[in-house]
Write a protein that holds these residues in place. Sequence first.
Motif, short mmCIF file in Angstrom:
data_model
loop_
_atom_site.label_atom_id
_atom_site.label_comp_id
_atom_site.label_asym_id
_atom_site.label_seq_id
_atom_site.Cartn_x
_atom_site.Cartn_y
_atom_site.Cartn_z
N CYS A 64 61.22 -4.10 59.84
CA CYS A 64 61.79 -4.94 60.90
C CYS A 64 63.26 -5.22 60.58
O CYS A 64 63.57 -5.64 59.46
CB CYS A 64 61.02 -6.25 60.99
N ASP A 122 55.12 -4.12 62.49
CA ASP A 122 55.91 -5.28 62.08
C ASP A 122 56.67 -5.81 63.30
O ASP A 122 56.79 -7.01 63.48
CB ASP A 122 56.89 -4.88 60.97
N LYS A 144 65.17 -7.57 61.52
CA LYS A 144 65.56 -8.99 61.46
C LYS A 144 65.47 -9.49 60.02
O LYS A 144 65.09 -8.75 59.11
CB LYS A 144 64.65 -9.82 62.37
N HIS A 145 65.77 -10.78 59.82
CA HIS A 145 65.73 -11.31 58.45
C HIS A 145 65.33 -12.78 58.45
O HIS A 145 66.02 -13.63 57.90
CB HIS A 145 67.09 -11.11 57.76
N CYS A 146 64.19 -13.08 59.10
CA CYS A 146 63.73 -14.47 59.19
C CYS A 146 63.42 -15.01 57.78
O CYS A 146 62.83 -14.30 56.96
CB CYS A 146 62.50 -14.57 60.08
N VAL A 150 58.20 -9.60 55.57
CA VAL A 150 58.07 -8.23 56.09
C VAL A 150 59.35 -7.43 55.88
O VAL A 150 59.31 -6.29 55.38
CB VAL A 150 57.70 -8.28 57.60
N TRP A 151 60.49 -7.97 56.25
CA TRP A 151 61.74 -7.19 56.18
C TRP A 151 62.13 -6.89 54.74
O TRP A 151 62.80 -5.90 54.47
CB TRP A 151 62.87 -7.91 56.92
N LYS A 153 66.65 -17.58 62.85
CA LYS A 153 66.13 -16.89 64.02
C LYS A 153 66.93 -17.28 65.25
O LYS A 153 66.38 -17.56 66.32
CB LYS A 153 64.63 -17.22 64.19
N PHE A 200 61.36 -17.20 56.58
CA PHE A 200 59.99 -17.51 56.16
C PHE A 200 59.13 -16.25 56.05
O PHE A 200 57.94 -16.33 55.75
CB PHE A 200 59.32 -18.46 57.17
N CYS A 201 59.72 -15.08 56.34
CA CYS A 201 58.94 -13.85 56.49
C CYS A 201 59.27 -12.86 55.37
O CYS A 201 60.45 -12.69 55.01
CB CYS A 201 59.26 -13.24 57.85
N THR A 236 59.62 -9.16 69.26
CA THR A 236 60.54 -10.30 69.27
C THR A 236 60.84 -10.68 70.72
O THR A 236 60.70 -9.88 71.64
CB THR A 236 61.87 -9.97 68.54
S1 SF4 Z 1 59.21 -12.90 61.56
FE1 SF4 Z 1 59.06 -11.08 62.86
S2 SF4 Z 1 61.17 -10.75 63.58
FE2 SF4 Z 1 61.32 -12.08 61.76
S3 SF4 Z 1 61.62 -10.66 60.04
FE3 SF4 Z 1 59.40 -11.08 60.19
S4 SF4 Z 1 58.62 -9.38 61.43
FE4 SF4 Z 1 60.83 -9.45 61.75
#
Ligand code: SF4
Length: 515
Positions: free
Chosen positions: A166, A211, A168-170, A175-176, A302, A172-173, A264
Amino acid sequence: MRVHLVNPSDLSFGTAVITPRWLFVLAAATPARYGTPVIVDETVDPFDPESVTPGDVVGIGIHTGNALRGYHVGRVARDRGAFVVFGGVHSTLYPDEVREHGHAHAVVSGDGDVVWSRVLADCESDSLQPSYDGGRIPGDSFVAARWDLLEPEKYMWASVQTVRGCPKHCSFCSVWRMDGQEPRQRVINEVIREIVALRRKGFRFIVLADDNFYPVTLEDLAMADRRADKSNLNELKALREERFELMRQLEKLPNDMVFYTQITMEAAEDPEFLDAMRRARIRGALVGIESVTPEGLKAVYKNFNDAGEGLVKRLQVFREKGVHVLGSFIFGLPTDRPDTFDATADLAQRAGVTFAQFVMLQPLPGTIDFQKWEREAADGPTVDGIPLTRYWLIPSDRRPRIYTPHPVMSPDEIRVRTQGVWNRFYSLGTIWQRSTCVRSIKARLAFVLLSKLYRQMYANTGIATDSARIARSVKRARVLAKAARRLFMAAPMPELAEPPAPATDRRRIPVRVIS
Ligand code: SF4
């Protein structure tokens, strides 16, 4: 040498909502000479240690939420004389902890698809290494899951992945940081082949477990277009076109099929994309709304989301385009105040969100929020000698709910108010009002059943601190899940043919998206 693949869980609902995809991917990555792997999904049935004999391989995939149970399984399997191999996000982050607590012989970090066969060969030749790095493999190396091993009577929805990563770079996440910011898209025909295999078995609800199903936004294209060098623009356009091609292929599948994904909110600005989603029967999407205030969005990096009335309008666009939103909201952000809870519940209802989840901000390993909290809480309290910054190692009945300290509310106030919002959003009257999103009385009753099931599974077992209440919720959820499963399955179509591969299908390399 038998191969066992275990998805650990403390709670079992008898019927699970979504197939844990990784089990079936690693089963496919297991060379035929080792026989058919034994698949154990503990969200359905518990692991049976008696099934393991000396010299077997037990592969255990963990995330932070099920790490402690995974460690128990690892110790039991090692005592039985098995080779114990851990993988998954949490193993990638804490390999030493996995060795210490899970008695792992080997820890695999990153993607397991390709490296798994090497791990098994090393078990076979008794030369297993302590660490393997699976890295981030390109989309055309993702292994297709072995759905022939799936027991359809145990699951409601099946899952297929079309893209990893993904841009993005949130905060709390994870995944990225784990899957990377470069979207890695799978070859379309392989995705379709898996979906056809699932429909043949009677699955008509498929989760596109990506993701972020919308990796290239209109803003990304506009930014790339402003640069003199157009190479990135062309790559982004190609990536976007592949999404459209995938959706054109989904359109050709039996028309009782329904897809669900995660995107998103920026997709609301892209009517062409939403129209393609509707034609492809992608009828639902998890949208990370997180906060209804601009300050809250800024706190989690975000800012690309809207707040207030702008947010209501954007969410309504999804509804108008036939995409039902499962809105995900976070409570406990430093900018939240007691009135944020009611404001969020009101907004979710007004914006026409079909389902919603309200989670409490919890620092998850691998995230920016966790790193910050870990630094600040370095000399903080412990439970049975375990620091709170390793909260997942504390047995669940003694584990405090962990929140980052809040400037005006106590953790318990946040928990009680969050539970209140779940109660309000999922009260019978409110669910019945929302059920007008479907037409017939039968469909409306099914909607009520599903809403209640969702709440039992995720609110009462996730937020409640009282173990008797959790046990009651699990019991109710088991009954509801059994009934709900019948709503999702269809008659198997063993003769279903795969549509011809699209002309544009090709191997591709990851693309950089600058957001
Ligand atoms: S919360 Fe969603 S949009 Fe934000 S980094 Fe994680 S996967 Fe990406």
